[in-house]
Scaffold this motif. Structure first.
Motif, PDB file in Angstrom:
ATOM      1  N   THR A   2     -13.158 -14.625   7.909  1.00 36.85           N
ATOM      2  CA  THR A   2     -12.085 -13.909   7.241  1.00 36.85           C
ATOM      3  C   THR A   2     -12.324 -12.413   7.411  1.00 36.85           C
ATOM      4  N   LEU A   3     -11.242 -11.685   7.415  1.00 38.29           N
ATOM      5  CA  LEU A   3     -11.289 -10.232   7.494  1.00 38.29           C
ATOM      6  C   LEU A   3     -10.487  -9.684   6.329  1.00 38.29           C
ATOM      7  N   SER A   4     -11.059  -8.737   5.625  1.00 35.90           N
ATOM      8  CA  SER A   4     -10.338  -8.060   4.562  1.00 35.90           C
ATOM      9  C   SER A   4     -10.486  -6.564   4.751  1.00 35.90           C
ATOM     10  N   THR A   5      -9.579  -5.815   4.131  1.00 34.48           N
ATOM     11  CA  THR A   5      -9.662  -4.365   4.143  1.00 34.48           C
ATOM     12  C   THR A   5      -9.214  -3.853   2.782  1.00 34.48           C
ATOM     13  N   HIS A   6      -9.561  -2.616   2.515  1.00 37.02           N
ATOM     14  CA  HIS A   6      -9.267  -2.007   1.222  1.00 37.02           C
ATOM     15  C   HIS A   6      -9.074  -0.519   1.490  1.00 37.02           C
ATOM     16  N   VAL A   7      -7.971   0.054   1.046  1.00 34.69           N
ATOM     17  CA  VAL A   7      -7.738   1.479   1.223  1.00 34.69           C
ATOM     18  C   VAL A   7      -7.841   2.140  -0.145  1.00 34.69           C
ATOM     19  N   LEU A   8      -8.744   3.103  -0.244  1.00 34.13           N
ATOM     20  CA  LEU A   8      -8.952   3.838  -1.481  1.00 34.13           C
ATOM     21  C   LEU A   8      -8.572   5.298  -1.275  1.00 34.13           C
ATOM     22  N   ASP A   9      -7.767   5.831  -2.170  1.00 35.09           N
ATOM     23  CA  ASP A   9      -7.363   7.231  -2.142  1.00 35.09           C
ATOM     24  C   ASP A   9      -8.425   8.018  -2.900  1.00 35.09           C
ATOM     25  N   THR A  10      -9.298   8.690  -2.168  1.00 37.54           N
ATOM     26  CA  THR A  10     -10.413   9.392  -2.815  1.00 37.54           C
ATOM     27  C   THR A  10      -9.968  10.678  -3.497  1.00 37.54           C
ATOM     28  N   ALA A  11      -8.820  11.230  -3.128  1.00 37.05           N
ATOM     29  CA  ALA A  11      -8.315  12.433  -3.793  1.00 37.05           C
ATOM     30  C   ALA A  11      -7.763  12.095  -5.177  1.00 37.05           C
ATOM     31  N   ARG A  12      -7.126  10.948  -5.292  1.00 40.50           N
ATOM     32  CA  ARG A  12      -6.549  10.520  -6.573  1.00 40.50           C
ATOM     33  C   ARG A  12      -7.495   9.643  -7.390  1.00 40.50           C
ATOM     34  N   GLY A  13      -8.495   9.106  -6.710  1.00 40.40           N
ATOM     35  CA  GLY A  13      -9.425   8.216  -7.391  1.00 40.40           C
ATOM     36  C   GLY A  13      -8.816   6.879  -7.738  1.00 40.40           C
ATOM     37  N   LEU A  45      -5.973  -5.880   1.391  1.00 41.03           N
ATOM     38  CA  LEU A  45      -5.349  -6.895   2.238  1.00 41.03           C
ATOM     39  C   LEU A  45      -6.412  -7.958   2.448  1.00 41.03           C
ATOM     40  N   ARG A  46      -6.116  -9.163   2.020  1.00 40.18           N
ATOM     41  CA  ARG A  46      -7.057 -10.279   2.200  1.00 40.18           C
ATOM     42  C   ARG A  46      -6.254 -11.522   2.542  1.00 40.18           C
ATOM     43  N   ASP A  47      -6.882 -12.458   3.168  1.00 41.95           N
ATOM     44  CA  ASP A  47      -6.220 -13.707   3.579  1.00 41.95           C
ATOM     45  C   ASP A  47      -4.970 -13.435   4.409  1.00 41.95           C
ATOM     46  N   TRP A  48      -5.021 -12.467   5.280  1.00 42.77           N
ATOM     47  CA  TRP A  48      -3.859 -12.084   6.088  1.00 42.77           C
ATOM     48  C   TRP A  48      -4.055 -12.367   7.572  1.00 42.77           C
ATOM     49  N   VAL A  49      -5.280 -12.724   7.966  1.00 39.74           N
ATOM     50  CA  VAL A  49      -5.576 -12.996   9.369  1.00 39.74           C
ATOM     51  C   VAL A  49      -5.755 -14.497   9.556  1.00 39.74           C
ATOM     52  N   PRO A  50      -4.961 -15.108  10.439  1.00 44.22           N
ATOM     53  CA  PRO A  50      -5.146 -16.541  10.708  1.00 44.22           C
ATOM     54  C   PRO A  50      -6.554 -16.791  11.268  1.00 44.22           C
ATOM     55  N   PRO A  51      -7.390 -17.587  10.587  1.00 52.74           N
ATOM     56  CA  PRO A  51      -8.770 -17.799  11.023  1.00 52.74           C
ATOM     57  C   PRO A  51      -8.897 -18.263  12.472  1.00 52.74           C
ATOM     58  N   HIS A  90     -17.772 -13.468   7.071  1.00 54.87           N
ATOM     59  CA  HIS A  90     -16.753 -12.605   6.474  1.00 54.87           C
ATOM     60  C   HIS A  90     -17.020 -11.151   6.862  1.00 54.87           C
ATOM     61  N   LEU A  91     -15.945 -10.426   7.126  1.00 57.81           N
ATOM     62  CA  LEU A  91     -16.042  -9.021   7.490  1.00 57.81           C
ATOM     63  C   LEU A  91     -15.068  -8.225   6.626  1.00 57.81           C
ATOM     64  N   HIS A  92     -15.548  -7.142   6.054  1.00 55.34           N
ATOM     65  CA  HIS A  92     -14.724  -6.267   5.218  1.00 55.34           C
ATOM     66  C   HIS A  92     -14.797  -4.864   5.809  1.00 55.34           C
ATOM     67  N   VAL A  93     -13.633  -4.285   6.141  1.00 53.08           N
ATOM     68  CA  VAL A  93     -13.574  -2.956   6.745  1.00 53.08           C
ATOM     69  C   VAL A  93     -12.677  -2.078   5.871  1.00 53.08           C
ATOM     70  N   PRO A  94     -13.265  -1.342   4.922  1.00 51.12           N
ATOM     71  CA  PRO A  94     -12.480  -0.490   4.046  1.00 51.12           C
ATOM     72  C   PRO A  94     -12.222   0.885   4.651  1.00 51.12           C
ATOM     73  N   LEU A  95     -11.206   1.557   4.120  1.00 51.19           N
ATOM     74  CA  LEU A  95     -10.869   2.918   4.527  1.00 51.19           C
ATOM     75  C   LEU A  95     -10.826   3.781   3.272  1.00 51.19           C
ATOM     76  N   LEU A  96     -11.584   4.863   3.282  1.00 52.94           N
ATOM     77  CA  LEU A  96     -11.542   5.851   2.216  1.00 52.94           C
ATOM     78  C   LEU A  96     -10.688   6.998   2.743  1.00 52.94           C
ATOM     79  N   LEU A  97      -9.639   7.341   2.014  1.00 58.28           N
ATOM     80  CA  LEU A  97      -8.605   8.236   2.526  1.00 58.28           C
ATOM     81  C   LEU A  97      -8.325   9.380   1.562  1.00 58.28           C
TER      82      LEU A  97
END
Length: 108
Positions: A2-13, A45-51, A90-97
């Protein structure tokens, strides 16, 4: 796998909701779309990539950051290219923005 990602707005917290994300796999010299979606209210975004479509190889995550930050964003897109050697893990690739900065890392 599975692949998941997470986008966090570091300016707004806070999480960045509604960010369009695409996942592509490099097939020879061509990037092929595997999945796309938008981050949820928690910026995830989780459970969005067909295994069955997630195999070893090179991948590209593209985050449409302008859709979140607004027109004229300094970084209109954030592109993360990564290599998957063990597609059964499992792989998790987050983005801090923020408006003028971004970073990513491999999570679990």
């Amino acid at each position: 796998m599975t692949l998941s990602t997470h986008v966090l707005d570091t300016a707004r917290g806070e999480p960045a909701a509604g960010v369009p994300v695409t996942l592509e796999h490099l097939d020879g010299d061509t990037w092929r779309l595997i999945a796309d979606g938008r981050t949820d209210g928690d910026g995830r975004l989780r459970d969005w990539v067909p295994p069955a479509r997630f195999v070893a190889g090179r991948y590209r995550l593209t985050f449409d950051t302008e859709a979140y930050l607004g027109e004229g964003a300094f970084f209109p897109t954030a592109v993360v290219v990564f290599h998957v050697a063990a597609p059964d893990r499992h792989l998790h690739v987050p983005l801090l923005l923020s408006p003028y900065g971004l970073t990513t890392y491999r999570g679990s």
